[in-house]
Design an enzyme around this catalytic site. Structure first.
Site, PDB file in Angstrom:
ATOM      1  N   LYS A   1      51.820  59.066 101.912  1.00 19.02           N
ATOM      2  CA  LYS A   1      52.323  58.668 100.589  1.00 19.02           C
ATOM      3  C   LYS A   1      51.210  58.752  99.547  1.00 19.02           C
ATOM      4  O   LYS A   1      51.419  59.222  98.433  1.00 19.02           O
ATOM      5  CB  LYS A   1      52.898  57.239 100.666  1.00 19.02           C
TER       6      LYS A   1
ATOM      7  N   GLN B   1      54.524  48.464 103.111  1.00 16.22           N
ATOM      8  CA  GLN B   1      54.828  49.275 104.291  1.00 16.22           C
ATOM      9  C   GLN B   1      55.356  48.378 105.412  1.00 16.22           C
ATOM     10  O   GLN B   1      54.774  47.335 105.705  1.00 16.22           O
ATOM     11  CB  GLN B   1      53.564  50.024 104.755  1.00 16.22           C
TER      12      GLN B   1
ATOM     13  N   ASP C   1      61.235  51.133  96.410  1.00  9.98           N
ATOM     14  CA  ASP C   1      61.974  51.381  97.655  1.00  9.98           C
ATOM     15  C   ASP C   1      63.469  51.083  97.479  1.00  9.98           C
ATOM     16  O   ASP C   1      64.284  51.498  98.307  1.00  9.98           O
ATOM     17  CB  ASP C   1      61.421  50.505  98.795  1.00  9.98           C
TER      18      ASP C   1
END
Ligand code: NDP
Length: 283
Positions: free
Chosen positions: A53, A97, A120
């Protein structure tokens, strides 16, 4: 023979377009999109995802701010960091994460992220906006699936869609997105009976199960479009999807491979959400 949907190429095209948007943001508003990435612990797969990422951010000219915390970090410490990031103007997206260590209640963490930095799309506020058809941030994986579907030229409106898997990160938001596109959606899970028969009726199938090649080629209606989210390891270590790809390919109109299908799109949509976040900020 079906078309193989090239996720890498579609992701490349989307990233090229995104680069132009980032340039415009910089030129016209002096804003550089910024993504804060929080990693708790040293889970090797999570470290790998975070590296990917951050590399994608660097390639695009997006700032990424890494916060690596030890596995024994308390929930309070993590919440305090999120609160700080919620107020940092250079941060337009916050990503925690997962998986988190067992002593941290993941849902509480997701709910602490400011909804307008929740790239997200997992905060209940953003889940609600998606459910009412007014999304701010769409969850990255199902959004990527929708873009892959669009790339085939298939309009979901009026089509029969079957989504297999009802997780909060893939299956459920996928069903909502297809519904928003006016498909007639059936959401299947481990208690669903007659799965093969349901798939046989579908024009569009999205498989997000996590079981290697569980969906057999003969189950598909000829001409169906298949998006395979699954990422499974075979005994020999190779990667495969939830669909028996070689069996399905001659029967379907189009199908994503694993690897090279949905995977490259997920990070692309994360970058896109970060740019959307930056575009909304008041400078
Ligand atoms: P989860 O384990 O959270 O959910 C799996 C879903 O599949 C559940 O809803 C479960 O049903 C359902 N399921 C399990 N067994 C069956 C069965 N025999 N028949 C029908 N449904 C079944 O997984 P995720 O949604 O997180 O991920 C799914 C897959 O997608 C995984 O392989 C994962 O690695 C991959 N993935 C790939 C991404 C990418 O970027 N390419 C991103 C995210 C995930 P129930 O709810 O009843 O338990």
């Amino acid at each position: 023979m079906g078309e193989i949907i090239d996720g890498k190429e579609i992701a490349r095209q989307m990233r090229a377009e995104l680069r132009r948007e980032i340039q415009i943001l910089s030129d016209e508003r002096g804003v550089t999109p910024g993504l804060a990435v929080i990693l708790v612990g040293t889970h090797p797969a999570s470290q790998g995802y975070v590296r990917m990422k951050r590399k994608a951010c660097a390639d695009m000219g997006i700032h990424s701010f890494l916060h690596e915390l030890p596995a024994e970090t308390s929930e309070e410490t993590l919440l305090a960091l999120i609160e700080t990031l919620n107020h940092q103007p250079a941060v337009h997206g916050i990503l925690v994460q997962t998986p988190l260590p067992a002593h941290i209640y993941a849902q509480r963490i997701l709910e602490a992220i400011a909804p307008d930095k929740d790239v997200d799309g997992f905060h209940p506020y953003n889940v609600g906006l998606l459910a009412v058809g007014a999304p701010l941030f769409r969850p990255c994986t199902p959004w990527g699936c929708l873009e892959l579907l669009r790339s085939t030229g298939v309009d979901p409106a009026g089509q029969q869609a079957v989504v297999v898997g009802r997780s909060n990160i893939v299956g459920k938001p996928m069903a909502l997105m297809l519904l928003a596109e006016h498909a007639t959606v059936t959401l299947c899970h481990s208690h669903t009976t007659q799965l093969a028969e349901r798939i046989a009726e579908a024009d569009i199938v999205v498989a997000a199960i996590g079981r290697a090649e569980m969906i057999r080629g003969a189950w598909f209606k000829p001409g169906a479009v298949v998006i395979d989210v699954g990422q499974n390891r075979r005994a020999d270590g190779s990667l495969c999807g939830d669909v028996a790809f070689a069996e399905a390919l001659p029967r379907v109109a189009a199908i994503t491979p694993v690897p090279g299908g949905v995977g490259p799109m997920t990070i692309t949509m994360l970058l896109k959400n970060t740019v959307i976040g930056a575009g909304r900020c008041v400078t």
